[in-house]
Design an enzyme around this catalytic site. Structure first.
Site, PDB file in Angstrom:
ATOM      1  N   ASP A 285     -25.392 -24.926  31.483  1.00 28.63           N
ATOM      2  CA  ASP A 285     -25.443 -25.104  30.029  1.00 28.63           C
ATOM      3  C   ASP A 285     -26.825 -24.710  29.505  1.00 28.63           C
ATOM      4  O   ASP A 285     -27.838 -25.050  30.109  1.00 28.63           O
ATOM      5  CB  ASP A 285     -25.192 -26.562  29.645  1.00 28.63           C
ATOM      6  CG  ASP A 285     -23.751 -27.007  29.867  1.00 28.63           C
ATOM      7  OD1 ASP A 285     -22.905 -26.148  30.167  1.00 28.63           O
ATOM      8  OD2 ASP A 285     -23.485 -28.210  29.737  1.00 28.63           O
TER       9      ASP A 285
ATOM     10  N   CYS B  71     -25.282 -26.991  35.909  1.00 32.39           N
ATOM     11  CA  CYS B  71     -23.985 -26.520  35.400  1.00 32.39           C
ATOM     12  C   CYS B  71     -24.095 -25.257  34.553  1.00 32.39           C
ATOM     13  O   CYS B  71     -23.084 -24.707  34.143  1.00 32.39           O
ATOM     14  CB  CYS B  71     -23.279 -27.618  34.612  1.00 32.39           C
ATOM     15  SG  CYS B  71     -24.076 -28.032  33.073  1.00 32.39           S
TER      16      CYS B  71
ATOM     17  N   CYS C 172     -24.990 -33.541  28.912  1.00 30.73           N
ATOM     18  CA  CYS C 172     -24.917 -32.766  27.669  1.00 30.73           C
ATOM     19  C   CYS C 172     -25.736 -33.443  26.560  1.00 30.73           C
ATOM     20  O   CYS C 172     -26.444 -32.769  25.813  1.00 30.73           O
ATOM     21  CB  CYS C 172     -23.465 -32.612  27.229  1.00 30.73           C
ATOM     22  SG  CYS C 172     -22.443 -31.706  28.413  1.00 30.73           S
TER      23      CYS C 172
ATOM     24  N   CYS D 189     -20.076 -26.218  27.828  1.00 30.24           N
ATOM     25  CA  CYS D 189     -18.766 -26.835  27.657  1.00 30.24           C
ATOM     26  C   CYS D 189     -18.651 -27.462  26.267  1.00 30.24           C
ATOM     27  O   CYS D 189     -19.614 -27.512  25.498  1.00 30.24           O
ATOM     28  CB  CYS D 189     -18.532 -27.875  28.747  1.00 30.24           C
ATOM     29  SG  CYS D 189     -19.704 -29.237  28.680  1.00 30.24           S
TER      30      CYS D 189
END
Length: 169
Positions: free
Chosen positions: A76, A74, A143, A100
């Site tokens: 990150d 993603c 995350c 995010c």
């Protein structure tokens, strides 16, 4: 108007790199990952809107350990730094995260939880603890995994610096 257009462009790029990221207006507690009706938990929103310990420490300082981790799926990227005293106690921690809201919140929580603890003690912090505290939805568990990885990487960096310093002495 240029700033708003730029922000929308960044949001579109972030959404294209991490489909679970849904562009959200600040304060929109009803918005969710994936666009459903379930809202983000207030713990995520609090740490996203008021992140703790944002910033950097001097990576060249022997007392500072730096962990830089990323999620290729993603996009990150999380940098977490710790400043450790001579007894192995973490005196300060900072983070910078490109990602995010859940990644930012996970980073913020991680920096709060490591302060005042021994470096060996923080290795017991698991992504599941962070995810449970923030009430992360399943699609955002990566995350909290990044935050755990960043803690480990920063401790390992500090230990490597300490060993190199002791070997040179």
């Amino acid at each position: 108007m240029l700033a708003a257009a730029s922000l929308r462009r960044v949001a579109r790029i972030a959404h294209s790199r991490c489909p679970a990221f849904a562009p959200v207006a600040v304060g929109d507690t009803n918005a969710t990952a994936g666009g459903g009706r379930r809202g983000y938990h207030e713990n995520i929103i609090e740490h996203y809107e008021n992140p703790r310990n944002v910033g950097s420490l001097d990576k060249n300082d022997d007392d500072v350990g730096t962990g830089l981790v990323g999620a290729p799926a993603c996009g990150d990227v999380m940098k977490l730094q710790i400043k450790v005293d001579e007894n192995g106690i973490i005196q300060d921690s900072k983070f910078k995260t490109f990602g995010c809201g859940s990644a930012i919140a996970s980073s913020s929580v991680a920096t709060e939880w490591v302060k005042g603890k021994h470096v060996d003690e923080v290795l017991a912090i698991k992504n599941t603890d962070i995810a449970a505290h923030l009430k992360l939805p399943p699609v955002k568990l990566h995350c909290s995994m990044l935050a755990e990885d960043a803690i480990r990487a920063s401790v390992n960096d500090w230990k490597a610096k300490k060993e190199a310093k002791n070997a040179a002495a």
